[in-house]
Design an enzyme around this catalytic site. Sequence first.
Site, short mmCIF file in Angstrom:
data_model
loop_
_atom_site.label_atom_id
_atom_site.label_comp_id
_atom_site.label_asym_id
_atom_site.label_seq_id
_atom_site.Cartn_x
_atom_site.Cartn_y
_atom_site.Cartn_z
CG HIS A 40 0.17 3.69 7.19
ND1 HIS A 40 1.04 3.73 6.12
CD2 HIS A 40 -0.98 4.24 6.74
CE1 HIS A 40 0.44 4.28 5.09
NE2 HIS A 40 -0.78 4.61 5.43
CG ASP A 62 3.54 1.93 7.02
OD1 ASP A 62 2.44 1.35 6.92
OD2 ASP A 62 3.72 3.11 6.67
CB SER A 119 -0.81 6.66 2.69
OG SER A 119 -1.12 5.30 2.55
#
Length: 671
Positions: free
Chosen positions: A643, A608, A523
């Site tokens: 995610h 995501d 991320s």
Amino acid sequence: MHGDVRIDEYYWMADFFSEGPDREKVVEYLNEENAYTQKMMEGTSQFQVDLFAEMKGRIKEKDESVPVFKNGYFYYTRSEEGQQYYKYCRKKGSLDSDEEILLDVDALAKDYPYYSATGFNISPDNKLLAYGVDTVSRRQYTIYIKNLETGEIFPDSIFPTSGGSVWGNDNRTLFYTATNPKTLLSEEIKRHTLGQSSENDTVVYKEQDNSNYIGVGKTKSGKYIMIASSATVSSEYFILNADFPEGNFEVFQPRIKDVIYDVDHQNDKFLIVTNQDALNFKLMETPLEKTGAENWKEVIPASADVLIEGIEVFEKYLVVTERKNGLLQLRIRSIEANTEYYVDFGEPAYAAYIGSNPEYTSETLRYYYTSLTTPGSTYDYHMISKEKALLKRQEVVGGYNPELYLTERLYATSHDDLKIPISLVYKKGISLDGNAPLLLYAYGSYGNSMDAGFSTNRLSLLDRGFIFAIAHVRGGQEMGRQWYEDGKLFKKKNTFTDFISCAEFLIAEKYTTPQHLFAEGGSAGGLLMGAITNLRPDLWRGVLADVPFVDVVTTMLDENIPLTTNEFDEWGNPKNQDSYEYMKSYSPYDNVERKDYPNMLVTTGLHDSQVQYFEPAKWVARLRTHKTDQNVLLLKTNMEAGHGGASGRFEYLKEIALQYAFMFALEGITE
């Protein structure tokens, strides 16, 4: 923009969610990349199967959480052999009572490739359960309400929400956070009345600043419902007596620029943790009827070297979570005796967190402890006798001996002469002559500290001779609030150079060499991976970039993309020229050049909601056209997840097995 031209030859890859003309082409492209990754990793396919089985084999399949007592019931979750999810259960009054299965998530999830249940919320009379469900992995939840006496699911389904909710003390009013279906921003707090259509729900709060996150919760005392509106650098609370849920929320203290405050209730006062005139935060108190900042009285002053991270409130005690020299500590205060002390942990690198403590009148603190060599451990600590009881330690099936491993706390020197902590673990007996493979991990954003915790999966690395290290770089908050301030906005590059300094230190100290050094981040940590491969591609044998945020300028310019406006305080707003130029100077996608890059495995999820799939997809495409080496570059897209990767207890292990196999192949490790 600002007189600058940026050409994005792969912008068409964003068409999946916009349902543009290239939507089908996007899916075809991602599938082709997946096929290429599978082909390139074909020689490790059986090894991946074996690694998955090895990691899964360490997990106790039939397991049960430590029961938590609340309002007359013991609550716990349990999992069964072969099942991916769990059952949410309770027993009334005693652990010897009959079990009541509140929610069988295994049964609910059986027809879905992805399933997430969250926000479990029991009404004060113990008769109703509200919970959120996401079957897409976009973090857009539908709230359902279940009658625990009859088993009936009410027709009151509420969508789209953040998944969490709060009951009023009347047992029929529910407050929740409504989200925008497109941007996924939390925009409104709504009030729902049991039995009515959610279309008629009342908006009790609407956020006007789209850079703020909002949420609704309840004080542990059960007396107040609180709405929190917060950005990275400011916050604001609104309060309502939970006995009167039809009433109006009143502002606690209007938001002040660059001032963060958090609130909880204790007896005849509110407690406030704030950074107002206190970089590392301080603890204040104020009377129930006088909540404005002019009435706040100091309880624990700010410290130059101790960060106050938060508080846990009990009727007779207060527990303060602090961070000193990069390590967490728990400070316990007796309200009646006006005395205090610290809990002793006794390891050089560890993590200790407040556990689940829902009972306001309890004299026992539950906390969770772990280190790089100590499996996750749940303790009950009696705040009068100071005696602690180990309730459960994460079981490593097949056996685990911590005496076989060593953990160290090291310090690298940054380019500006600061000491950067490194937490490190390896198996005893490996030669520290520079030839050991080493995986260096970091995050470095949002003030999120990466503490040294145990992982059963990591044993598959350590037992094959790998060293694992965490670089506690700036952008996190390990060394206090200034550590975070010095790794954001116009100081963001410190995060990248800190990581490189840690790598150079580990090489100089002969823990590894560039031929055996691997880097990993996900991320915002994936942004770090993109930056360090542009800055120092020569340092890494391989890089794992998990759901990486790599197209900073484009994303921060598009306010229709989920969460963009919430991020301005972290990265800056590129509509301002100085922010635009600084972002562009480090954005991984904008700084890909014609040069050699290390071996790379990039992962993403089609759904995501945090970092859109097209960022890593575009980045890999541009790297392919620019890189001048023959190193491996792979993109793996989970076409059914977001995610956090795959849902369930075991499926995510396949993704880890792929990453480990990638590194092992580069190291010549075949079993």
